[in-house]
Scaffold this active site. Sequence first.
Site, PDB file in Angstrom:
ATOM      1  N   CYS A  53       4.495   1.599   1.389  1.00 26.43           N
ATOM      2  CA  CYS A  53       3.210   1.306   2.031  1.00 26.43           C
ATOM      3  C   CYS A  53       3.304   0.097   2.962  1.00 26.43           C
ATOM      4  CB  CYS A  53       2.123   1.086   0.980  1.00 26.43           C
ATOM      5  SG  CYS A  53       2.406  -0.321  -0.105  1.00 26.43           S
ATOM      6  N   ASN A  54       4.278  -0.777   2.736  1.00 24.09           N
ATOM      7  CA  ASN A  54       4.369  -2.002   3.536  1.00 24.09           C
ATOM      8  C   ASN A  54       5.532  -2.042   4.514  1.00 24.09           C
ATOM      9  OD1 ASN A  54       2.091  -3.389   2.698  1.00 24.09           O
ATOM     10  ND2 ASN A  54       3.091  -4.189   0.881  1.00 24.09           N
ATOM     11  N   GLN A 115      11.521   1.547  -5.484  1.00 21.14           N
ATOM     12  CA  GLN A 115      11.359   2.295  -4.233  1.00 21.14           C
ATOM     13  C   GLN A 115      12.657   2.337  -3.433  1.00 21.14           C
ATOM     14  OE1 GLN A 115       8.075  -0.099  -2.922  1.00 21.14           O
ATOM     15  NE2 GLN A 115       6.547   1.464  -3.426  1.00 21.14           N
TER      16      GLN A 115
END
Length: 440
Positions: A53-54, A115
């Site tokens: 997401c970042n 991740q």
Amino acid sequence: MNGKEIFLVGLSHKSAPIEVRERVALTGDLLKAALCELRAAESVAEAFVVSTCNRVEVYVQADGIEPARRFFTERAPDADEHLYAKIGVEAIRHLFRVSASLDSMVVGEQQILGQVKEAYGLASAAEAAGPFMSRLCNRAFATAKRVRTETDIGRGATSMSQVAVELVEKIFGDLKGRAILLVGAGKMGALSAKALAVLGADRILVTNRSPERGLALAEQVGGAFRGWDELPRLLVEADVVIVSTGAPTYVVTRDLVQQAMKARRRRSLCLIDLAVPRNVDPACADLGEVFAYDVDDMEKVVTATQEARRGEALRAEAIVEAEVMAFAKERDARAALPVLAQLRRHAEQIARAEAERTLSHLGPKLDEKGKKSVEAMAQAIVNKLLHGPTARLKAAAATGDGDLPGAAAELFGIDNDPARPEGAPAQPAEGRAAASSERS
């Protein structure tokens, strides 16, 4: 190594707004296709992609940086101004810092390591990541583990989900009696639910496209599961909605929220979107009594926690730097191995040829013992001649002098290409120079 360098091109919450990040973010089959596309480029030996997401980051071992840059510009032509690029040791350092959560919006967060591991696993399964990326990633994972074990960087709110829950607590204070709806039961949803339960939230509602997953999460935190088709009614009932699905489009639309607000009779609604691409239409924030936050808004909530963790971050940086330097030294030392192997093979071929010529001249004058003595002498000369150059090449590579192995290959007219099959003819020196010129 194979004469190729490691390159990184990426963008993150530090360099690009969510509007840009969500256009290049990839998951599932789209990410697999992108890996195959990268690996298919003639100049790329290995590749893997981190997409969260970042951040979205492309790592390639290649002749040049262009394939990694093209990954972004083909998907978002205006992304170029938001990109950062790193080469060699700088790219290695960046991956180590990312894996250790030192480059995260929430420094010390625990999700990023998982991740990056998932990204490497996917690249490995797609045969895009090979031996170099394997060594690189596994060293990054071991470094992140050291940081987690040897520092207290993980204390406090260490995930976007926990930060979101802290925001809810700041807005409402006591969470008892507040109806909190979780849209999505994946990792983010599960972390949010557990953080809410710890803070005493007693009206947790969960909805998810997959009922089994949603039911399991609701049971874990003492909440209630509601069907996906009940979302419009749940938006009327909830005080807070935390959204984190894997959907590539808006799940909570402006029209849906507008209809819910009519039935809420001026009761305010808090929407927190933890997904990238975003799952909540940003236009919802224009509606009266609606307070909408996305992952970029979380950065304002994080600041105080980061200050308290600054000392631990400095200790973590020292660990990362030591590991980066150790890995870089090992990598450079490996660069000399193909040259050394080819140099020895080249010398032994000459020694064998000369020994055979000498033996053919002597003919029957030598018995078997004499023949073995000649062969042993030839091998001894090779060993003594190569001992000094071998030691100096290893030392030069270990201290970062990457030019010496290449110069040695050029000087002795040997091939420095480990990809060439055993026994295949070496590329002539002038051919290698031309190929090198084309790459640069």
